[in-house]
Design a protein around this motif. Structure first.
Motif, PDB file in Angstrom:
ATOM      1  N   VAL A 212     -50.906  19.186  64.069  1.00  0.00           N
ATOM      2  CA  VAL A 212     -50.537  18.565  62.787  1.00  0.00           C
ATOM      3  C   VAL A 212     -51.521  17.453  62.439  1.00  0.00           C
ATOM      4  CG1 VAL A 212     -48.786  17.264  61.554  1.00  0.00           C
ATOM      5  CG2 VAL A 212     -48.107  19.178  63.019  1.00  0.00           C
ATOM      6  N   GLU A 213     -51.836  16.596  63.401  1.00  0.00           N
ATOM      7  CA  GLU A 213     -52.773  15.498  63.156  1.00  0.00           C
ATOM      8  C   GLU A 213     -54.159  16.032  62.794  1.00  0.00           C
ATOM      9  OE1 GLU A 213     -54.507  11.812  62.730  1.00  0.00           O
ATOM     10  OE2 GLU A 213     -52.391  12.381  62.778  1.00  0.00           O
ATOM     11  N   ILE A 214     -54.576  17.126  63.417  1.00  0.00           N
ATOM     12  CA  ILE A 214     -55.891  17.711  63.126  1.00  0.00           C
ATOM     13  C   ILE A 214     -56.013  18.089  61.658  1.00  0.00           C
ATOM     14  CG2 ILE A 214     -57.209  19.852  63.449  1.00  0.00           C
ATOM     15  CD1 ILE A 214     -56.651  19.586  66.452  1.00  0.00           C
ATOM     16  N   ARG A 215     -54.926  18.566  61.050  1.00  0.00           N
ATOM     17  CA  ARG A 215     -54.976  18.997  59.647  1.00  0.00           C
ATOM     18  C   ARG A 215     -55.372  17.853  58.718  1.00  0.00           C
ATOM     19  NH1 ARG A 215     -54.435  22.846  62.495  1.00  0.00           N
ATOM     20  NH2 ARG A 215     -53.437  24.821  61.962  1.00  0.00           N
ATOM     21  N   ARG A 216     -55.143  16.602  59.123  1.00  0.00           N
ATOM     22  CA  ARG A 216     -55.524  15.459  58.296  1.00  0.00           C
ATOM     23  C   ARG A 216     -57.037  15.241  58.305  1.00  0.00           C
ATOM     24  NH1 ARG A 216     -50.808  13.274  61.080  1.00  0.00           N
ATOM     25  NH2 ARG A 216     -49.056  13.161  59.624  1.00  0.00           N
ATOM     26  N   HIS A 217     -57.719  15.811  59.271  1.00  0.00           N
ATOM     27  CA  HIS A 217     -59.154  15.608  59.431  1.00  0.00           C
ATOM     28  C   HIS A 217     -59.964  16.851  59.055  1.00  0.00           C
ATOM     29  CE1 HIS A 217     -58.351  11.935  61.842  1.00  0.00           C
ATOM     30  NE2 HIS A 217     -57.310  12.622  62.247  1.00  0.00           N
ATOM     31  N   LEU A 218     -59.274  17.902  58.608  1.00  0.00           N
ATOM     32  CA  LEU A 218     -59.879  19.233  58.572  1.00  0.00           C
ATOM     33  C   LEU A 218     -59.894  19.824  57.166  1.00  0.00           C
ATOM     34  CD1 LEU A 218     -60.850  21.629  60.493  1.00  0.00           C
ATOM     35  CD2 LEU A 218     -58.490  22.436  60.345  1.00  0.00           C
ATOM     36  N   GLY A 219     -60.969  20.573  56.863  1.00  0.00           N
ATOM     37  CA  GLY A 219     -61.009  21.474  55.726  1.00  0.00           C
ATOM     38  C   GLY A 219     -61.310  22.870  56.251  1.00  0.00           C
TER      39      GLY A 219
ATOM     40  N   TRP B 142     -62.890  13.271  42.483  1.00  0.00           N
ATOM     41  CA  TRP B 142     -63.734  14.028  43.400  1.00  0.00           C
ATOM     42  C   TRP B 142     -63.514  15.530  43.222  1.00  0.00           C
ATOM     43  CZ3 TRP B 142     -67.800  14.663  46.184  1.00  0.00           C
ATOM     44  CH2 TRP B 142     -67.827  15.515  47.276  1.00  0.00           C
ATOM     45  N   VAL B 143     -62.266  15.942  43.079  1.00  0.00           N
ATOM     46  CA  VAL B 143     -61.963  17.361  42.886  1.00  0.00           C
ATOM     47  C   VAL B 143     -62.599  17.869  41.591  1.00  0.00           C
ATOM     48  CG1 VAL B 143     -60.112  19.054  42.512  1.00  0.00           C
ATOM     49  CG2 VAL B 143     -59.822  17.230  44.208  1.00  0.00           C
ATOM     50  N   ASP B 144     -62.478  17.076  40.527  1.00  0.00           N
ATOM     51  CA  ASP B 144     -63.069  17.486  39.253  1.00  0.00           C
ATOM     52  C   ASP B 144     -64.596  17.579  39.347  1.00  0.00           C
ATOM     53  OD1 ASP B 144     -60.619  17.690  38.013  1.00  0.00           O
ATOM     54  OD2 ASP B 144     -60.645  15.635  37.235  1.00  0.00           O
ATOM     55  N   SER B 145     -65.194  16.671  40.122  1.00  0.00           N
ATOM     56  CA  SER B 145     -66.650  16.741  40.286  1.00  0.00           C
ATOM     57  C   SER B 145     -67.057  18.001  41.032  1.00  0.00           C
ATOM     58  CB  SER B 145     -67.164  15.497  41.010  1.00  0.00           C
ATOM     59  OG  SER B 145     -66.834  15.508  42.389  1.00  0.00           O
ATOM     60  N   LEU B 146     -66.253  18.403  42.020  1.00  0.00           N
ATOM     61  CA  LEU B 146     -66.528  19.658  42.733  1.00  0.00           C
ATOM     62  C   LEU B 146     -66.406  20.851  41.791  1.00  0.00           C
ATOM     63  CD1 LEU B 146     -64.589  19.088  46.101  1.00  0.00           C
ATOM     64  CD2 LEU B 146     -67.074  19.071  45.772  1.00  0.00           C
ATOM     65  N   ALA B 147     -65.365  20.848  40.953  1.00  0.00           N
ATOM     66  CA  ALA B 147     -65.179  21.946  39.997  1.00  0.00           C
ATOM     67  C   ALA B 147     -66.364  22.023  39.044  1.00  0.00           C
ATOM     68  CB  ALA B 147     -63.876  21.746  39.225  1.00  0.00           C
ATOM     69  N   ASP B 148     -66.872  20.870  38.600  1.00  0.00           N
ATOM     70  CA  ASP B 148     -68.041  20.867  37.717  1.00  0.00           C
ATOM     71  C   ASP B 148     -69.271  21.420  38.433  1.00  0.00           C
ATOM     72  OD1 ASP B 148     -66.588  19.815  35.649  1.00  0.00           O
ATOM     73  OD2 ASP B 148     -67.162  17.734  36.033  1.00  0.00           O
ATOM     74  N   ARG B 149     -69.466  20.999  39.661  1.00  0.00           N
ATOM     75  CA  ARG B 149     -70.648  21.440  40.399  1.00  0.00           C
ATOM     76  C   ARG B 149     -70.650  22.948  40.618  1.00  0.00           C
ATOM     77  NH1 ARG B 149     -71.847  17.229  45.281  1.00  0.00           N
ATOM     78  NH2 ARG B 149     -73.579  18.711  45.555  1.00  0.00           N
TER      79      ARG B 149
ATOM     80  N   GLY C 183     -61.487  28.311  46.653  1.00  0.00           N
ATOM     81  CA  GLY C 183     -61.378  28.147  48.099  1.00  0.00           C
ATOM     82  C   GLY C 183     -62.306  27.072  48.631  1.00  0.00           C
ATOM     83  N   LEU C 184     -63.539  27.028  48.128  1.00  0.00           N
ATOM     84  CA  LEU C 184     -64.485  26.002  48.555  1.00  0.00           C
ATOM     85  C   LEU C 184     -64.023  24.611  48.139  1.00  0.00           C
ATOM     86  CD1 LEU C 184     -67.922  27.703  47.817  1.00  0.00           C
ATOM     87  CD2 LEU C 184     -66.987  27.124  50.065  1.00  0.00           C
ATOM     88  N   ILE C 185     -63.496  24.497  46.917  1.00  0.00           N
ATOM     89  CA  ILE C 185     -63.024  23.187  46.452  1.00  0.00           C
ATOM     90  C   ILE C 185     -61.897  22.679  47.342  1.00  0.00           C
ATOM     91  CG2 ILE C 185     -61.854  21.996  44.552  1.00  0.00           C
ATOM     92  CD1 ILE C 185     -63.393  23.907  42.650  1.00  0.00           C
ATOM     93  N   GLN C 186     -60.932  23.559  47.670  1.00  0.00           N
ATOM     94  CA  GLN C 186     -59.822  23.092  48.506  1.00  0.00           C
ATOM     95  C   GLN C 186     -60.284  22.720  49.909  1.00  0.00           C
ATOM     96  OE1 GLN C 186     -58.113  24.653  51.286  1.00  0.00           O
ATOM     97  NE2 GLN C 186     -59.722  26.235  51.387  1.00  0.00           N
ATOM     98  N   ALA C 187     -61.358  23.355  50.393  1.00  0.00           N
ATOM     99  CA  ALA C 187     -61.851  23.039  51.733  1.00  0.00           C
ATOM    100  C   ALA C 187     -62.476  21.644  51.793  1.00  0.00           C
ATOM    101  CB  ALA C 187     -62.862  24.098  52.187  1.00  0.00           C
ATOM    102  N   PHE C 188     -63.074  21.212  50.681  1.00  0.00           N
ATOM    103  CA  PHE C 188     -63.778  19.927  50.664  1.00  0.00           C
ATOM    104  C   PHE C 188     -63.019  18.824  49.940  1.00  0.00           C
ATOM    105  CE2 PHE C 188     -67.289  22.774  51.640  1.00  0.00           C
ATOM    106  CZ  PHE C 188     -68.102  22.020  52.467  1.00  0.00           C
ATOM    107  N   MET C 189     -61.871  19.127  49.320  1.00  0.00           N
ATOM    108  CA  MET C 189     -61.281  18.173  48.386  1.00  0.00           C
ATOM    109  C   MET C 189     -60.709  16.927  49.051  1.00  0.00           C
ATOM    110  SD  MET C 189     -57.831  20.080  47.029  1.00  0.00           S
ATOM    111  CE  MET C 189     -56.429  20.441  48.084  1.00  0.00           C
TER     112      MET C 189
END
Length: 319
Positions: A75-82, A114-121, A142-148
């Motif tokens: 569970v704790e790992i999910r806070r650090h992970l994409g 940050w999410v909107d900037s990823l969507a623009d990129r 999928g890429l946006i959610q991995a880095f958001m």
């Protein structure tokens, strides 16, 4: 920057009944690194990732992410992970933005600027329902959610599927920016050309065995070249075997193809002792270089004769 490995496996083994999918894989991947994890489909890449994420349990060995035990601290790992899986499945009736909002809420919120900037990129259309998007546009979501959530560790399994070349370039730029901030990217692929542009190190896995881990710069230093010589008369391959720098020679009538490293001089001196009609030189693919230098390890992993480089490359692409 911390010295704790961002990703670590120790003796990782996973068996499904009598079938061993991953055998004694030990890896250490540091912070601020793009690590390419390479092998043909079915080699054990996704099984290794699923063990890292505690989606399946190892038969033996340990997995850690950001110094945390993949099983005890899942569970704790999910806070650090994409994470972007190779078989990305999204709710078809949600729009791209609704999908990201749903996932952001599970994470406890994200920075939407940050999410909107990823969507623009990525030029992602987040207004349409996911079920109406092309495979490439779903992959952007999928890429946006991995880095958001700006994760410390990002694990990507075949991430460029369906992406056009311009989006691929933007994705590569994003990865470089991400690791420049001290984060880590684990990039799993069956195509070496995908990761050679961005990876700091690469690990090669075949039939569940980790064959080698190389710095990309050192692998490129081993670069082979291929020369095709056309003679006026049939020429035996034996005429070029044992020449300094020459790794392999094939002859087909008056056509001789040789792979070599270093200077072409010794090969040319042997060739010009005969009547040469034409010469063509090109670089050898890195997967062929790998198979040439690790032929014995590949043979051991596959339990038989090592494949010829070109044949093995083609087989990997088909697998």
């Amino acid at each position: 920057m911390t010295s704790t490995p961002a990703i670590e496996t120790v003796g990782l083994t996973k068996r499904f009944g009598d079938f061993t999918a991953v055998q004694d894989v030990s890896l250490q991947i540091g912070p601020g690194e793009i690590f390419g994890f390479l092998g043909p489909n079915g080699a054990g890449k996704s099984t290794t990732i699923r063990c890292l994420l505690d989606l399946i349990r190892p038969s033996e060995g340990e997995c850690r992410i950001a110094g945390l035990d993949s099983r005890k601290d899942a569970v704790e790992i999910r806070r650090h992970l994409g994470f972007l899986p190779s078989d990305l499945a999204l709710y078809p009736n949600l729009s791209g933005r609704e999908t990201l909002e749903f996932l952001a809420n599970l994470r406890g919120g994200v920075d939407w600027a940050w999410v909107d900037s990823l969507a623009d990129r990525f030029d992602a259309d987040l207004g349409k329902k996911v079920g109406e998007l092309s495979s490439g546009n779903r992959q952007k979501v999928g890429l946006i959610q991995a880095f958001m959530n700006r994760p410390e560790v990002v694990i990507l399994d075949e991430p460029i599927t369906g992406l056009d070349p311009l989006v691929q370039l933007e994705f590569h730029t994003l990865m470089r920016e991400h690791v420049a901030e001290g984060s880590t990217v684990f990039l799993s692929s069956h195509t070496l050309s995908e990761v050679e542009r961005v990876a700091d190190r690469v690990g090669f896995i075949r039939r569940g065995h980790l064959i080698a881990v190389e710095r990309m710069s050192e692998l490129l230093d081993k670069a082979l070249r291929r020369v095709t010589l056309e003679f006026s008369a049939p020429m035996p391959a034996a005429a070029f075997e044992g020449i300094e720098g020459v790794h392999s020679v094939e002859a087909d009538g008056a056509t001789v193809t040789a792979q070599y490293e270093g200077s072409m001089g010794p090969l040319l001196r042997a060739a010009t002792a005969h009547d040469v009609l034409s010469l063509e030189s090109s670089s050898v693919d890195l997967d062929e270089i790998f198979l040439e230098f690790y032929r014995d390890e590949v043979t051991e992993a596959e339990g038989g004769d090592a494949p010829e480089p070109a044949a093995a490359s083609s087989a990997a692409e088909r697998a």
